[in-house]
Design an enzyme around this catalytic site. Structure first.
Site, short mmCIF file in Angstrom:
data_model
loop_
_atom_site.label_atom_id
_atom_site.label_comp_id
_atom_site.label_asym_id
_atom_site.label_seq_id
_atom_site.Cartn_x
_atom_site.Cartn_y
_atom_site.Cartn_z
N LYS A 1 -116.63 39.31 2.73
CA LYS A 1 -117.32 40.88 2.96
C LYS A 1 -118.45 40.49 1.90
O LYS A 1 -119.30 41.30 1.97
CB LYS A 1 -115.96 41.72 2.57
N GLU B 1 -115.82 52.05 4.99
CA GLU B 1 -114.50 51.81 5.34
C GLU B 1 -114.15 50.78 5.07
O GLU B 1 -114.52 50.00 4.64
CB GLU B 1 -114.80 52.97 6.53
N SER C 1 -112.64 33.13 6.77
CA SER C 1 -112.29 34.35 5.92
C SER C 1 -112.67 35.12 4.35
O SER C 1 -113.16 35.47 3.94
CB SER C 1 -113.11 35.37 7.13
#
Length: 423
Positions: A112, A134, A401
Site C-alpha cells: 500500500k 478508507e 502483498s
C-alpha cells in the site's frame, strides 16, 4: 514494456492507450460522480498528466522508494513451499518452482505504501494540506498515515467498525502516526461502508482535501493512477526474474479484492502473453450470496463508487452483502481494469475459500517462517495447486502483498473455532 533493474530507480509508467481519455477500460471504468466532485477529479487528472514527464517528481518518488520504503523488495525462492507443491503433484516431472515477491518487507508491511507516497506527493503538488482515506484491513490506512506524517499532511481515515475490531493493531498504528480514525457503524460496517463515508466527506472538502483511494477502484483517474504507482511491483519482478533464472516466469498469481497489488503486479506483464496471469478472489464460506466476495467470479457489471465494473448485487441492482475472513478482500466490487482483463481473457480469475486461505496461512508460516496477510494467503492457496500441475522446470511467482502481523489475532480465533468439536 521495458524491464527495470532493481539496482536503479523505476522509470515513470508508460502512457497507455488503456484507459481511454474518458477513463474507459473497454466498456468498464468511467466517472459516475456528483457534480461537486468533477472539479477535484479534473484537477487530479490534469496534475497527473503534468507530472508524467516531470523528472523531479519521479526522482523524488524513486528516492523515497529506495531509501524510505526499502525497494526493491526481494524475489525469494520458497524451496520448502515448492517441495510441498511437488508432493501434491505426485509426479516426478510436476511441481513448478515457487517464488515470493516480498511486498510484506516494504515499509509498513504491505504494498500500500507504493500508492500512498505517490498520491501524497500529488497532494502536495495540488497545494492541498489534508488527505482522507478508507481502509479495510488497515494497511492502506497505516500507509496513508505514514505518507501524511512524512509529508506534513493532516490525515483522517474511515474504517468500518467490524474491521476496527479485527484489525485493532493497525488502528493503534494509525493513531500513533497521528491520523484520526473515524469508525463507521453503518451497513455491514466494513470496507464498502468506509468508502461510502469517505466519498461523502470528500464532497464537502475537495478544496483543501485529497482522497487517497487505496485500490484500483473509483472514478477516473484513480484506477489508472493507483495501477501506475503499484506497477513498480511488476517492473521489479520482471527484472529480478530475468536476472535470477534468465527468463520471465511462466505464471504470476496475486490476490484480488479491489485489486491494487494484482494490478501492479500484472500490468507490466500484460503484453507478455506467454506469462499466465491469475487473480484469486475471496470465496468465503460458499458461492451463496452474502457468503463470499468474489466479484469477478460470481458478480455482474454494475456501478459502484464512481465506476462501472463487476459488482456483487441482487436482482434489483442493490449492492449485495459480502464475506471474507480477510478484511482487505471484503469488498463487493473490483477495479475496472480487472473487469477488462477478465472480459478479454488476459487474466484468469478464480476464488479460494476461507478454509483454504487459513490452511495456506498456516502452511507458509510453518514451511518458510513467513506469516502472510490473510489476503496474500488466498494467492498462496491457489498457487500451490497451480504449481503442482506445472512442469518442474517452470517458475511461478506469487505477489505476497503483505505480512500477517495484523491478522494473527483473527486467524487464531478462526483456527480455534475450526478445532472446536461440532455438536
Amino acid at each position: 514494456m521495458s524491464s527495470v533493474s532493481p539496482s536503479h530507480p523505476p522509470a515513470p509508467p508508460r502512457i497507455s492507450a488503456v484507459p481511454s481519455p474518458e477513463g474507459r477500460f473497454g466498456q468498464f471504468g468511467g466517472s459516475y460522480v456528483p457534480e461537486t466532485l468533477v472539479t477535484a477529479l479534473t484537477q487530479l487528472s490534469d496534475t497527473y498528466q503534468r507530472i508524467q514527464r516531470d523528472d523531479s517528481f519521479w526522482g523524488h518518488l524513486a528516492d523515497l522508494q529506495r531509501h524510505y520504503v526499502g525497494r526493491p523488495t526481494p524475489l525469494y525462492h520458497a524451496g520448502r513451499l515448492t517441495d510441498h507443491a511437488r508432493a501434491l503433484s505426485r509426479s516426478q516431472d510436476r511441481g513448478a518452482n515457487i517464488w515470493l515477491k516480498r511486498e510484506d518487507l516494504a515499509h509498513t508491511g504491505a504494498h500500500k505504501i507504493n500508492n500512498t507516497l505517490g498520491q501524497g506527493l500529488l497532494t502536495v503538488r495540488m497545494g492541498k494540506k489534508r488527505i482522507i482515506a478508507e481502509t479495510g484491513a488497515g494497511q492502506h490506512g497505516v500507509a496513508s498515515a505514514t505518507a501524511a506524517a512524512h509529508l506534513g499532511l493532516a490525515c483522517d481515515v474511515y474504517m468500518g467498525a467490524e474491521d476496527v475490531r479485527r484489525q485493532r493493531l493497525n488502528v493503534i498504528r494509525m493513531k500513533i502516526l497521528g491520523a484520526n480514525v473515524i469508525e463507521v457503524d453503518s451497513g455491514s460496517r466494513t470496507l464498502k461502508d468506509a468508502t461510502n463515508e469517505a466519498m461523502r466527506e470528500w464532497m464537502g472538502s475537495v478544496e483543501h482535501t485529497h482522497y487517497i483511494i487505496g485500490s484500483v477502484v473509483g472514478p477516473h483517474p484513480f484506477p489508472m493512477i493507483v495501477r501506475d504507482f503499484q506497477s513498480v511491483i511488476g517492473q521489479e519482478t520482471k527484472a529480478q526474474c530475468l536476472r535470477t533464472f534468465q527468463r520471465l516466469p511462466d505464471a504470476v498469481v496475486a490476490c484480488v479484492g479491489g485489486g491494487s497489488n494484482a494490478a501492479g503486479m500484472f500490468y507490466p506483464f500484460v503484453d507478455e502473453h506467454r506469462v499466465k496471469l491469475i487473480g484469486v478472489e475471496a470465496g468465503g464460506h460458499s458461492s451463496q450470496p452474502g457468503q463470499h466476495a468474489a466479484s469477478l467470479t460470481l458478480g455482474s457489471p454494475g456501478i459502484l463508487h464512481g465506476s462501472l465494473s463487476y459488482v456483487l448485487q441482487d436482482q434489483f441492482g442493490q449492492t449485495a452483502p459480502v464475506h471474507s475472513c480477510s478484511a482487505g478482500l471484503d469488498y463487493p466490487g473490483v477495479g475496472p481494469e480487472h473487469a477488462y482483463w477478465h472480459q478479454t481473457g488476459r487474466v484468469a480469475y478464480t476464488a479460494v475459500t476461507d478454509k483454504e486461505a487459513l490452511d495456506a496461512f498456516t502452511l507458509l508460516a510453518r514451511a518458510e517462517g513467513i506469516i502472510p496477510a490473510l489476503e496474500s494467503a488466498h494467492a498462496v492457496a491457489h498457487a500451490l495447486d497451480a504449481a503442482a500441475q506445472m512442469p518442474r522446470d517452470a517458475h511461478l511467482v506469487i505477489c505476497l502483498s503483505g505480512r500477517g502481523d495484523k491478522d494473527v489475532d483473527e486467524a487464531a480465533r478462526l483456527l480455534a473455532q475450526r478445532e472446536q468439536p461440532t455438536r
